[in-house]
Scaffold this motif. Structure first.
Motif, mmCIF file in Angstrom:
data_model
loop_
_atom_site.group_PDB
_atom_site.id
_atom_site.type_symbol
_atom_site.label_atom_id
_atom_site.label_comp_id
_atom_site.label_asym_id
_atom_site.label_seq_id
_atom_site.Cartn_x
_atom_site.Cartn_y
_atom_site.Cartn_z
ATOM 1 N N UNK A 111 -10.494 42.882 29.582
ATOM 2 C CA UNK A 111 -9.070 43.175 29.637
ATOM 3 C C UNK A 111 -8.638 43.248 31.085
ATOM 4 N N UNK A 112 -7.391 42.920 31.352
ATOM 5 C CA UNK A 112 -6.872 43.014 32.713
ATOM 6 C C UNK A 112 -6.522 44.459 33.030
ATOM 7 N N UNK A 113 -7.052 44.964 34.116
ATOM 8 C CA UNK A 113 -6.743 46.312 34.595
ATOM 9 C C UNK A 113 -5.587 46.210 35.595
ATOM 10 N N UNK A 120 -10.945 39.349 41.258
ATOM 11 C CA UNK A 120 -12.398 39.261 41.096
ATOM 12 C C UNK A 120 -13.067 40.635 41.106
ATOM 13 N N UNK A 121 -12.286 41.678 40.831
ATOM 14 C CA UNK A 121 -12.845 43.029 40.795
ATOM 15 C C UNK A 121 -12.408 43.793 39.535
ATOM 16 N N UNK A 122 -12.108 43.053 38.480
ATOM 17 C CA UNK A 122 -11.701 43.684 37.236
ATOM 18 C C UNK A 122 -12.892 44.412 36.589
ATOM 19 N N UNK A 140 -3.038 39.528 28.581
ATOM 20 C CA UNK A 140 -3.693 40.829 28.674
ATOM 21 C C UNK A 140 -5.188 40.705 28.946
ATOM 22 N N UNK A 141 -5.717 39.498 28.773
ATOM 23 C CA UNK A 141 -7.144 39.266 28.983
ATOM 24 C C UNK A 141 -7.369 38.629 30.346
ATOM 25 N N UNK A 177 -20.266 34.214 38.022
ATOM 26 C CA UNK A 177 -19.056 34.727 37.381
ATOM 27 C C UNK A 177 -18.914 36.234 37.507
ATOM 28 N N UNK A 178 -20.032 36.957 37.557
ATOM 29 C CA UNK A 178 -19.933 38.406 37.721
ATOM 30 C C UNK A 178 -19.244 38.744 39.047
ATOM 31 N N UNK A 179 -19.459 37.912 40.072
ATOM 32 C CA UNK A 179 -18.825 38.164 41.376
ATOM 33 C C UNK A 179 -17.411 37.603 41.462
ATOM 34 N N UNK A 180 -17.207 36.375 40.960
ATOM 35 C CA UNK A 180 -15.891 35.744 41.130
ATOM 36 C C UNK A 180 -14.949 36.016 39.965
ATOM 37 N N UNK A 181 -15.488 36.309 38.796
ATOM 38 C CA UNK A 181 -14.693 36.516 37.586
ATOM 39 C C UNK A 181 -13.715 35.366 37.347
ATOM 40 N N UNK A 182 -14.195 34.153 37.609
ATOM 41 C CA UNK A 182 -13.472 32.897 37.435
ATOM 42 C C UNK A 182 -12.409 32.662 38.514
ATOM 43 N N UNK A 183 -12.137 33.658 39.361
ATOM 44 C CA UNK A 183 -11.108 33.539 40.391
ATOM 45 C C UNK A 183 -11.676 33.955 41.744
#
Length: 409
Positions: A111-113, A120-122, A140-141, A177-183
């Motif tokens: 979910x987006x915080x 990249x820090x969600x 929301x995701x 992906x854990x570091x960049x979270x796709x962005x």
């Protein structure tokens, strides 16, 4: 409605093997169909086991994972990469914890915080989400749906009426992906991290399945309950489930009247579609396994590839289709900080499911398909020209795909 366990239904998929079960031990010998030395091996087990250990006769421990495919809280399969022709022993335990192994895949659903501005820090990680008809959680995701990767490639699936499969290309092999979270941020890009490499819009993206009315794709708009679930997180494979419960593929109009003399399939009757996207360590491709509840065999659907701008096309006329092209990976208003990306896309659909391969249009390279026994299985893959180890021309890519097709099943 009871969950369908797709992979459990095709347990021991595409493998020839002999197995013996005695108490808490299973002896099994994976057999290669082609020239592979490592065989993706899945073995069904009864519920109640807490851990599994796989060994060879010489005492070597083979990394494995336990997966709960049907979501009942208890593992139902053991998965590992076995050595072809070599006997393996699976030892199950109800008391010992599962051994941990170096992760070779990764998956996340978030979910987006709103309190965190950095993309990249969600930190709101979830395992599954189900929404009712008319609810769209797309914004929301974080990264708009589930994302998953191995060292070579990364995918995401939009959680909305499109359910598009999108891709993330890498410069170097590794999990990121854990570091960049796709962005990735500017610093990560400067340090060689990958990024989104394809703009998909309303297209079929990479192998997205949609309804078909005989002339155009139909979005998954009328769905009673839409879900995404991370079924398996690794360390050897990741599985993402996408479920559309009560999908009215073609809404019925008020002018429809039944033809009792020439009955046709009632396409306004809802069906339920459950798709599993499986990505194994070491593979470029993702396996798409789809099961239906209701009458799907009498219906046609469509999948295929986005027509990347100025792309070349390749097809063998027997279920393999591909393209190679270059375009912006984002919309024009978001193009700052991005460059044009060159990608190769590929899809292979076994001929038993193919109805027709249609000519390319401005958006897609479409393929009309029909399930058999309420089941549909195909394979999607891609490359990015950014890859230090990958492909740099369409000729290279198409030659690779011709050989790749022979290895998937």
């Amino acid at each position: 409605m009871k969950r369908i366990s797709i992979i459990a239904a095709i347990c021991l998929f595409a493998l020839a093997m002999s197995a013996q079960k005695r108490g808490n031990k299973i002896t099994i010998t994976p057999k290669a169909i082609g020239t592979e030395t490592k065989v993706a091996t899945e073995v069904g087990i009864k519920s109640g086991w807490r851990s599994a250990r796989v060994t060879t006769p010489d005492g070597h421990t083979v990394p494995c994972q336990l997966d709960d495919l049907n979501g009942d809280g208890s593992p139902d399969v053991v998965f590992f990469f076995g050595e072809a022709g070599k006997r393996h022993v699976i030892t199950l335990s109800k008391d010992l914890p599962q051994e941990t192994y170096e992760p070779q895949v990764y998956a996340e659903l978030m979910l987006t915080n709103k309190k965190i501005k950095e993309e990249n820090k969600q930190d709101l990680y979830i395992s599954q989400l189900t929404v009712d008809n008319g609810t769209n959680p797309y914004w929301m995701l974080h990264h708009h749906g589930a994302a998953f990767e191995n060292e070579q490639v990364a995918y995401r699936i939009y959680f909305d009426h499109r359910q598009t499969v999108d891709i993330y290309g890498k410069y170097r092999k590794g999990l990121e992906l854990r570091q960049t979270q796709f962005y990735p941020d500017a610093e990560q890009k400067a340090n060689g991290f990958g990024d989104d490499v394809l703009w998909v819009g309303q297209t079929l993206g990479l192998g997205t399945l949609r309804g078909w009315d005989g002339s155009k794709p139909l979005m998954l708009t009328d769905v009673e309950h839409r879900s995404q679930r991370i079924v398996a997180r690794g360390p050897l494979r990741t599985i993402v489930e996408v479920k559309d419960e009560g999908w009215t593929v073609v809404p019925k109009s008020g002018n429809d009247t039944p033809d009792t003399h020439h009955p046709t399939p009632n396409t306004s009757t809802p069906i339920t579609m459950t798709a599993l996207y499986t990505l194994n360590a070491g593979d470029r491709h993702c396996t798409v396994d789809i099961r239906f509840e209701g009458d799907a065999d009498s219906r046609e659907f469509v999948t295929g590839l986005i027509n990347v701008k100025n792309s070349t096309e390749h097809s063998d006329g027997k279920g393999l289709r591909a393209c190679w092209g270059t375009d912006w990976p984002v919309s024009a208003k978001d193009s700052v900080g991005h460059k044009r990306e060159t990608v190769g896309l590929g899809i292979y659909i076994p001929e038993e499911y193919v109805v027709s391969q249609l000519p390319a249009n401005k958006d897609n390279y479409p393929i009309v398909v029909r399930p058999r026994h309420n089941h549909l299985r195909y394979f999607i893959t891609f490359c990015s020209a950014n890859e230090s180890w990958g492909f740099k021309s369409d000729d290279e890519w198409y030659r690779y795909l011709e050989e790749w097709k022979k290895t998937v099943r």
